[in-house]
Design a protein around this motif. Structure first.
Motif, PDB file in Angstrom:
ATOM      1  N   GLU A  83      26.894  48.056   8.566  1.00  0.00           N
ATOM      2  CA  GLU A  83      27.331  48.358   9.929  1.00  0.00           C
ATOM      3  C   GLU A  83      28.050  47.109  10.421  1.00  0.00           C
ATOM      4  O   GLU A  83      27.534  45.998  10.290  1.00  0.00           O
ATOM      5  CB  GLU A  83      26.133  48.671  10.825  1.00  0.00           C
ATOM      6  CG  GLU A  83      25.379  49.937  10.440  1.00  0.00           C
ATOM      7  CD  GLU A  83      26.125  51.200  10.851  1.00  0.00           C
ATOM      8  OE1 GLU A  83      27.092  51.092  11.627  1.00  0.00           O
ATOM      9  OE2 GLU A  83      25.738  52.291  10.397  1.00  0.00           O
ATOM     10  N   HIS A  85      30.430  46.846  13.528  1.00  0.00           N
ATOM     11  CA  HIS A  85      31.105  46.748  14.819  1.00  0.00           C
ATOM     12  C   HIS A  85      30.201  46.075  15.850  1.00  0.00           C
ATOM     13  O   HIS A  85      29.118  46.575  16.169  1.00  0.00           O
ATOM     14  CB  HIS A  85      31.489  48.143  15.301  1.00  0.00           C
ATOM     15  CG  HIS A  85      32.386  48.151  16.506  1.00  0.00           C
ATOM     16  ND1 HIS A  85      33.388  47.240  16.688  1.00  0.00           N
ATOM     17  CD2 HIS A  85      32.424  48.955  17.584  1.00  0.00           C
ATOM     18  CE1 HIS A  85      34.014  47.488  17.823  1.00  0.00           C
ATOM     19  NE2 HIS A  85      33.447  48.528  18.392  1.00  0.00           N
ATOM     20  N   ASP A  87      30.327  45.717  19.108  1.00  0.00           N
ATOM     21  CA  ASP A  87      29.986  46.498  20.303  1.00  0.00           C
ATOM     22  C   ASP A  87      28.891  47.515  20.014  1.00  0.00           C
ATOM     23  O   ASP A  87      27.980  47.716  20.819  1.00  0.00           O
ATOM     24  CB  ASP A  87      31.230  47.200  20.850  1.00  0.00           C
ATOM     25  CG  ASP A  87      32.195  46.226  21.509  1.00  0.00           C
ATOM     26  OD1 ASP A  87      31.833  45.046  21.652  1.00  0.00           O
ATOM     27  OD2 ASP A  87      33.303  46.649  21.890  1.00  0.00           O
ATOM     28  N   ARG A  88      28.973  48.191  18.874  1.00  0.00           N
ATOM     29  CA  ARG A  88      27.925  49.153  18.511  1.00  0.00           C
ATOM     30  C   ARG A  88      26.586  48.451  18.311  1.00  0.00           C
ATOM     31  O   ARG A  88      25.531  49.018  18.598  1.00  0.00           O
ATOM     32  CB  ARG A  88      28.309  49.918  17.241  1.00  0.00           C
ATOM     33  CG  ARG A  88      29.411  50.950  17.440  1.00  0.00           C
ATOM     34  CD  ARG A  88      29.694  51.708  16.141  1.00  0.00           C
ATOM     35  NE  ARG A  88      30.832  52.604  16.316  1.00  0.00           N
ATOM     36  CZ  ARG A  88      30.759  53.865  16.721  1.00  0.00           C
ATOM     37  NH1 ARG A  88      29.583  54.404  16.986  1.00  0.00           N
ATOM     38  NH2 ARG A  88      31.846  54.597  16.851  1.00  0.00           N
ATOM     39  N   ASP A  91      24.769  48.116  21.531  1.00  0.00           N
ATOM     40  CA  ASP A  91      24.181  49.367  22.005  1.00  0.00           C
ATOM     41  C   ASP A  91      22.999  49.826  21.157  1.00  0.00           C
ATOM     42  O   ASP A  91      22.000  50.315  21.686  1.00  0.00           O
ATOM     43  CB  ASP A  91      25.247  50.476  22.004  1.00  0.00           C
ATOM     44  CG  ASP A  91      26.314  50.262  23.059  1.00  0.00           C
ATOM     45  OD1 ASP A  91      26.061  49.508  24.015  1.00  0.00           O
ATOM     46  OD2 ASP A  91      27.411  50.848  22.914  1.00  0.00           O
ATOM     47  N   ARG A  92      23.146  49.675  19.813  1.00  0.00           N
ATOM     48  CA  ARG A  92      22.127  50.214  18.904  1.00  0.00           C
ATOM     49  C   ARG A  92      21.831  49.209  17.784  1.00  0.00           C
ATOM     50  O   ARG A  92      22.206  49.422  16.623  1.00  0.00           O
ATOM     51  CB  ARG A  92      22.604  51.553  18.314  1.00  0.00           C
ATOM     52  CG  ARG A  92      22.792  52.645  19.347  1.00  0.00           C
ATOM     53  CD  ARG A  92      22.999  54.006  18.692  1.00  0.00           C
ATOM     54  NE  ARG A  92      24.222  54.066  17.923  1.00  0.00           N
ATOM     55  CZ  ARG A  92      25.412  54.381  18.441  1.00  0.00           C
ATOM     56  NH1 ARG A  92      25.528  54.629  19.723  1.00  0.00           N
ATOM     57  NH2 ARG A  92      26.477  54.443  17.664  1.00  0.00           N
ATOM     58  N   GLU A 217      37.881  52.109  16.177  1.00  0.00           N
ATOM     59  CA  GLU A 217      37.031  51.393  17.128  1.00  0.00           C
ATOM     60  C   GLU A 217      37.404  49.913  17.207  1.00  0.00           C
ATOM     61  O   GLU A 217      37.057  49.233  18.164  1.00  0.00           O
ATOM     62  CB  GLU A 217      35.559  51.518  16.728  1.00  0.00           C
ATOM     63  CG  GLU A 217      35.216  50.813  15.429  1.00  0.00           C
ATOM     64  CD  GLU A 217      33.792  51.051  14.966  1.00  0.00           C
ATOM     65  OE1 GLU A 217      33.050  51.716  15.697  1.00  0.00           O
ATOM     66  OE2 GLU A 217      33.437  50.601  13.857  1.00  0.00           O
ATOM     67  N   TYR A 361      33.935  60.095  18.041  1.00  0.00           N
ATOM     68  CA  TYR A 361      34.323  58.875  18.744  1.00  0.00           C
ATOM     69  C   TYR A 361      35.744  59.059  19.255  1.00  0.00           C
ATOM     70  O   TYR A 361      36.652  59.376  18.487  1.00  0.00           O
ATOM     71  CB  TYR A 361      34.256  57.666  17.804  1.00  0.00           C
ATOM     72  CG  TYR A 361      34.809  56.389  18.411  1.00  0.00           C
ATOM     73  CD1 TYR A 361      34.154  55.764  19.476  1.00  0.00           C
ATOM     74  CD2 TYR A 361      35.985  55.816  17.937  1.00  0.00           C
ATOM     75  CE1 TYR A 361      34.673  54.598  20.045  1.00  0.00           C
ATOM     76  CE2 TYR A 361      36.495  54.654  18.492  1.00  0.00           C
ATOM     77  CZ  TYR A 361      35.839  54.051  19.542  1.00  0.00           C
ATOM     78  OH  TYR A 361      36.352  52.906  20.101  1.00  0.00           O
ATOM     79  N   LEU A 366      32.408  50.716  24.157  1.00  0.00           N
ATOM     80  CA  LEU A 366      31.048  50.531  23.645  1.00  0.00           C
ATOM     81  C   LEU A 366      30.601  49.109  23.949  1.00  0.00           C
ATOM     82  O   LEU A 366      31.404  48.226  24.247  1.00  0.00           O
ATOM     83  CB  LEU A 366      31.010  50.763  22.130  1.00  0.00           C
ATOM     84  CG  LEU A 366      31.479  52.140  21.628  1.00  0.00           C
ATOM     85  CD1 LEU A 366      31.552  52.140  20.105  1.00  0.00           C
ATOM     86  CD2 LEU A 366      30.543  53.229  22.116  1.00  0.00           C
TER      87      LEU A 366
END
Length: 369
Positions: A83, A85, A87-88, A91-92, A217, A361, A366
């Motif tokens: 993973e 990104h 920004d993601r 968030d998560r 993204e 998306y 994000l």
């Protein structure tokens, strides 16, 4: 050589596979979970090759990873599944911990047992190449905040871009985001498996990649697509954050160079020698679009400054002298040539862009914290 590439349907992984199939006689096994950012269309031009195989497998699934090793018997592994990104990750973060840390641990353990069961000759030539990021190093002083040394002030040296500090292979880790912290953790695991178990590993840390097949993204494809649709072009803060931009095909060449010629246990930094402020990148894209898809209103008029991301690093810069001196690699593309190729590719492949977004998306903001 039979090469196992994890995350081979992603942006960098697919570039590595295309390079390998098109420029060598090696076989490739692509192991990918196919998350939102993985797309097999990125491999359409090589997928018919007899030297290419695909396995839809999550690297966290030990039984399936063991099966792939037993079935395909790879000679080397390039680990790109992650993973990625920032920004993601804000968030998560749990997804980043699971894939980047637990997934890397699972892959390392499966690799260790597979490698230890090899005969002596294959074991000697085996390699585990872990692909990481410059973001694990944290950030560097911005030129606006940089003060020349006393020698420079006395006229005994000149203050220039080359005097600003850069990331080297020995720069201490200081990650800022959940993403970079998870990648730093995976780097530490890989090096621990080398020191403790003797696994022949290689680690590379790269600067910001750009090029074709990049999920929208990320900054460059996001700006291109928003501009074409007349949507706001979001720029975090003042847009003065600096990144070193590396064309993805240059990166793929570097990665193949490392897996075939690098020294086990070593780290190699890979950079594009293209430090640019984010706002410069956005301006460049707008100007190229104005040339290729002219409109009455300037694309620059769409630029919108938005609240900065939490914990945003100000500057990254890679010193890539080691890989150039020891392995003879250097980037072929300048930012000017690479970004023009990239913009033109997106103009020619807007249907691909629409398909990969496919409702999951739509370029929304994000990582607002």
């Amino acid at each position: 050589m039979k090469l196992l590439v994890t995350g081979g349907a992603g942006f960098i992984g697919s570039a590595v596979i295309r390079h390998t199939i098109q420029n060598t006689t090696d076989e490739v096994v692509n192991l990918d979970k196919l998350t939102y950012a993985g797309n097999l269309e990125s491999l359409a031009e090589v997928s018919d090759s007899e030297r290419y195989n695909f396995e839809q497998v999550d690297i966290c699934n030990r039984a399936e990873v063991d099966r792939v090793f037993a079935q395909h018997q790879p000679d080397a592994i390039m680990h790109l599944a992650a993973e990625s990104h920032v920004d993601r990750s804000i968030d998560r973060p749990a997804e980043f911990i699971e894939t980047n840390i637990v997934g890397t641990y699972t892959l390392l353990e499966a690799t260790r047992h597979y490698w230890q069961a090899m005969d002596a000759n294959r074991r000697e030539n085996f390699r585990f190449h872990h692909i990481s990021t410059d973001e694990v190093y944290g950030d560097l002083p911005h030129p606006a905040d940089f003060h020349p040394s006393p020698l420079a002030e006395e006229g005994q040296g000149e203050m220039g871009q080359q005097e600003l500090p850069m990331f080297t292979e020995t720069t201490p880790y200081a990650p800022s985001s959940p993403y970079s912290a998870s990648k730093a953790s995976s780097d530490h695991l890989v090096r621990a498996w080398h020191r403790t178990y003797g696994l022949p590993v290689l680690v590379t840390n790269c600067s910001n990649n750009y090029g074709s097949y990049h999920f929208p993204e990320k900054l460059i494809p996001l700006i291109i697509l928003n501009a074409l649709e007349g949507k706001p072009l979001p720029v975090y803060g003042k847009g003065d954050q600096i990144r070193d931009w590396l064309y993805v095909d240059d990166h793929a060449r570097a990665l193949y160079k490392v897996i075939t010629e690098g020294t086990p246990g070593e780290t190699y930094n890979i950079g594009g020698h293209n430090e640019k402020q984010n706002i410069e990148v956005v301006h460049t894209i707008c100007d190229i679009l104005q040339e290729l898809r002219p409109q009455k209103r300037s694309y620059r008029d769409l630029i919108t400054n938005v609240k900065d991301r939490p914990g945003h690093d100000m500057r990254y810069a890679i010193d890539a002298s080691k890989i150039q001196e020891e392995l003879g690699w250097a980037p072929k593309e300048t930012f000017e040539t690479g970004i023009r190729k990239t913009v033109q590719w997106y103009l020619n492949n807007l249907d691909w862009c629409q398909r990969v977004q496919d409702g999951s998306y739509q370029r929304e903001r994000l990582g607002v914290g």
